[in-house]
Write an enzyme that holds these catalytic residues in place. Structure first.
Site, PDB file in Angstrom:
ATOM      1  N   ASP A  51       0.821  -1.208   0.000  1.00  0.00           N
ATOM      2  CA  ASP A  51       0.000   0.000   0.000  1.00  0.00           C
ATOM      3  C   ASP A  51       0.854   1.257   0.000  1.00  0.00           C
ATOM      4  O   ASP A  51       2.065   1.217   0.259  1.00  0.00           O
ATOM      5  CB  ASP A  51      -0.910   0.020   1.237  1.00  0.00           C
ATOM      6  CG  ASP A  51      -1.831  -1.171   1.314  1.00  0.00           C
ATOM      7  OD1 ASP A  51      -2.235  -1.688   0.246  1.00  0.00           O
ATOM      8  OD2 ASP A  51      -2.146  -1.604   2.437  1.00  0.00           O
ATOM      9  N   TYR A 109       6.066 -10.135   7.074  1.00  0.00           N
ATOM     10  CA  TYR A 109       5.911  -8.696   7.266  1.00  0.00           C
ATOM     11  C   TYR A 109       6.219  -8.342   8.724  1.00  0.00           C
ATOM     12  O   TYR A 109       5.957  -9.140   9.626  1.00  0.00           O
ATOM     13  CB  TYR A 109       4.475  -8.248   6.981  1.00  0.00           C
ATOM     14  CG  TYR A 109       4.097  -8.120   5.532  1.00  0.00           C
ATOM     15  CD1 TYR A 109       4.159  -6.888   4.879  1.00  0.00           C
ATOM     16  CD2 TYR A 109       3.647  -9.217   4.810  1.00  0.00           C
ATOM     17  CE1 TYR A 109       3.791  -6.760   3.547  1.00  0.00           C
ATOM     18  CE2 TYR A 109       3.278  -9.108   3.478  1.00  0.00           C
ATOM     19  CZ  TYR A 109       3.352  -7.875   2.853  1.00  0.00           C
ATOM     20  OH  TYR A 109       2.989  -7.746   1.538  1.00  0.00           O
TER      21      TYR A 109
END
Length: 245
Positions: A51, A109
């Site tokens: 994003d 992540y």
């Protein structure tokens, strides 16, 4: 020949990985540079999208070129032309059936947050949480995401070929009390749009007593109706750490 590249980037100045019209993106910048160097239009295929504002330590992408190239020279030239916040760490040749996205077996992540006011030197790389948080409750809440679940309530993705089911192999949390910094590492077989940010947001909502302790359990349950959680942690604390092949 098909080439696999590993790159790093600071996502602050970009509208995410995926190319968009009239907006700077990591994919767009890399394609522009490679096309210039190789004197032909290059289309790259990433391991996944990140994003706007999200960073990557090890993002992977592949592309095809119809001639033999000097890999070391290509990497050097690309890094000379790319902005300073994007860097290609390595390039190697891979089989023609390799795909940066579909060949991936897992992704890792990390989300960084500081339970304090904003630090002017780190604000682009961590999320500040300037309100009271129950640390033990935060740890307990995050661990609930481990395992195989239907994450339909933790993503804005409209449709999913796997019915929103993903497996999170582990959630590892470290806390440096001196600087009040949390580092949460999620390792899973795949993550959907906003999934990690929504998971972190929901855990913070519980830890700050905005929601009951069963809030995450409820949203992971096998209910039919989809209810997307309204909590989404900011982008700047999120890093794509690695992709497993």
């Amino acid at each position: 020949m098909r080439l696999l590249c590993q790159c790093s980037y600071k996502g602050t100045n970009y509208q995410g990985w995926q190319i968009q019209n009239d907006s700077p993106t990591i994919e767009g910048k890399i394609e522009e540079v490679l096309s210039t160097i190789l004197n032909t239009e290059i289309k790259i295929y990433g391991s996944g999208r990140t994003d706007a504002g999200v960073h990557a330590q090890k993002q992977y992408f592949h592309f095809d070129v119809d001639k033999v190239v000097d890999i070391d020279r290509l990497r050097y030239s690309a890094n000379c032309l790319l902005p300073k916040d994007i860097f290609i760490n390595s390039i190697k040749e891979v089989p023609s059936d390799f795909h940066a996205r579909y060949s991936a077996k897992g992704k890792k992540y990390t989300y960084l947050m500081r339970l304090d006011e904003r630090n002017v030197f780190n604000y682009e790389f961590e999320t500040n949480v300037p309100y009271d948080v129950d640390v033990n409750l935060l740890l307990k809440s995050l661990k609930q995401f481990e395992g195989t679940h239907n994450f339909q309530d933790f993503t804005s993705k409209e449709e999913d070929e796997d019915n929103y089911v993903r497996t999170i192999f582990s959630v590892e949390v470290s806390y440096i009390e001196q600087v009040k910094q949390f580092m949460v590492t999620f390792h899973g077989n795949g993550f959907m749009r906003y999934q990690i940010r929504n998971m972190v947001g929901a855990a913070l909502a519980i830890a700050s007593h905005k929601e009951d302790e069963n809030y995450i359990t409820y949203h992971l349950s096998e209910k039919k109706q989809r209810e997307i959680v309204p909590y989404k942690a900011p982008a700047e604390g999120l890093f794509l750490v690695d992709v497993n092949y």
